[in-house]
Design a protein around this motif. Structure first.
Motif, PDB file in Angstrom:
ATOM      1  N   MET A   1      28.384  34.860  44.801  1.00  9.36           N
ATOM      2  CA  MET A   1      29.649  34.766  44.088  1.00  9.36           C
ATOM      3  C   MET A   1      30.780  34.746  45.118  1.00  9.36           C
ATOM      4  O   MET A   1      30.840  35.586  45.995  1.00  9.36           O
ATOM      5  CB  MET A   1      29.810  35.982  43.167  1.00  9.36           C
ATOM      6  N   GLU A   2      31.636  33.791  45.028  1.00 14.77           N
ATOM      7  CA  GLU A   2      32.747  33.699  45.964  1.00 14.77           C
ATOM      8  C   GLU A   2      34.060  34.143  45.357  1.00 14.77           C
ATOM      9  O   GLU A   2      35.044  34.314  46.055  1.00 14.77           O
ATOM     10  CB  GLU A   2      32.897  32.262  46.460  1.00 14.77           C
ATOM     11  N   GLN A   3      34.088  34.326  44.046  1.00 16.88           N
ATOM     12  CA  GLN A   3      35.339  34.690  43.392  1.00 16.88           C
ATOM     13  C   GLN A   3      35.802  36.066  43.829  1.00 16.88           C
ATOM     14  O   GLN A   3      35.007  36.967  44.069  1.00 16.88           O
ATOM     15  CB  GLN A   3      35.164  34.678  41.873  1.00 16.88           C
ATOM     16  N   ASN A   4      37.118  36.206  43.909  1.00 15.94           N
ATOM     17  CA  ASN A   4      37.698  37.519  44.172  1.00 15.94           C
ATOM     18  C   ASN A   4      37.542  38.384  42.928  1.00 15.94           C
ATOM     19  O   ASN A   4      37.497  37.873  41.810  1.00 15.94           O
ATOM     20  CB  ASN A   4      39.190  37.390  44.498  1.00 15.94           C
ATOM     21  N   LEU A  26      29.706  46.132  47.378  1.00 15.21           N
ATOM     22  CA  LEU A  26      29.428  44.690  47.347  1.00 15.21           C
ATOM     23  C   LEU A  26      29.527  44.026  48.719  1.00 15.21           C
ATOM     24  O   LEU A  26      29.298  42.820  48.844  1.00 15.21           O
ATOM     25  CB  LEU A  26      30.390  43.996  46.368  1.00 15.21           C
ATOM     26  N   ARG A  28      32.255  43.541  50.536  1.00 19.29           N
ATOM     27  CA  ARG A  28      33.427  42.665  50.558  1.00 19.29           C
ATOM     28  C   ARG A  28      34.606  43.371  51.225  1.00 19.29           C
ATOM     29  O   ARG A  28      34.624  44.585  51.327  1.00 19.29           O
ATOM     30  CB  ARG A  28      33.858  42.293  49.135  1.00 19.29           C
ATOM     31  N   GLU A  71      42.187  32.973  49.396  1.00 23.23           N
ATOM     32  CA  GLU A  71      41.014  33.569  50.035  1.00 23.23           C
ATOM     33  C   GLU A  71      39.900  33.767  49.010  1.00 23.23           C
ATOM     34  O   GLU A  71      40.101  33.552  47.818  1.00 23.23           O
ATOM     35  CB  GLU A  71      41.404  34.899  50.689  1.00 23.23           C
ATOM     36  N   LYS A  72      38.726  34.184  49.477  1.00 25.77           N
ATOM     37  CA  LYS A  72      37.618  34.417  48.558  1.00 25.77           C
ATOM     38  C   LYS A  72      36.812  35.624  48.992  1.00 25.77           C
ATOM     39  O   LYS A  72      36.941  36.103  50.113  1.00 25.77           O
ATOM     40  CB  LYS A  72      36.737  33.171  48.432  1.00 25.77           C
ATOM     41  N   ASN A  73      35.996  36.108  48.053  1.00 18.16           N
ATOM     42  CA  ASN A  73      35.117  37.260  48.290  1.00 18.16           C
ATOM     43  C   ASN A  73      35.862  38.558  48.576  1.00 18.16           C
ATOM     44  O   ASN A  73      35.349  39.427  49.273  1.00 18.16           O
ATOM     45  CB  ASN A  73      34.125  36.990  49.413  1.00 18.16           C
TER      46      ASN A  73
END
Length: 172
Positions: A1-4, A26, A28, A71-73
């Motif tokens: 999963m790349e979503q914030n 997670l 992150r 940005e992501k993650n």
């Protein structure tokens, strides 16, 4: 999963504590928007409000949201009023999952009563101010895809619920 994963909710609902633990679990990076704004400006949130007012603070917040949305993650703990700007919500939702944290108003009174770093609660009747701000923001907080009431839960229990939701969501 790349979503914030974007935590939204009123001050005192546990966004920072839960966000830190969620990010750790997670693997992150954790971002607390209020802390980043303090770092960027070199001023505490109360000083920004006192020196420049709420408009300047919200402008700093909007600029930061624009940056984070690219940005992501990330796990992002937003300030309680971030949701007041529809563009912030749009940007954060575009690349993220909005997770709401709530708590009963009596619990918020207890959690916030002795906090000195909450400039919006400093003037006027404390309980009335909280009730007024909650009413003003209610619609924006309802934009969350999933909401957890943190009132009777430990931060780890809240994290577990969020992770369970995310696992179930990926099954769909």
């Amino acid at each position: 999963m790349e979503q914030n994963l974007v935590l939204i909710g009123f001050m005192g609902t546990g966004k920072t504590v839960v966000g830190r633990r969620l990010a750790l679990r997670l693997g992150r990076r954790f971002i607390d928007t209020d802390a980043v704004i303090e770092e960027i400006t070199g001023l505490t949130i109360p000083r920004i409000f006192a020196r420049y007012g709420v408009v300047r603070f919200r402008a700093e917040e909007a600029l930061l949201v624009q940056k984070l949305a690219r940005e992501k993650n990330l796990v992002i703990a937003t300030g309680g009023g971030t949701v007041l700007n529809p563009e912030n919500i749009r940007l954060l939702h575009e690349r993220g999952i909005l997770i709401g944290l709530t708590a009963p108003v009596e619990i918020l009174y207890q959690r916030l009563r002795n906090k000195k770093n909450r400039p919006l609660l400093r003037r006027g009747n404390f309980e009335e101010k909280i009730n007024s701000l909650l009413a003003e923001r209610e619609g924006a907080y309802s934009m969350a895809e999933y909401t957890v009431n943190t009132g009777a839960l430990s931060p780890d229990q809240v994290v577990n619920r969020i992770i369970s939701y995310l696992k179930a969501r990926e099954q769909v």
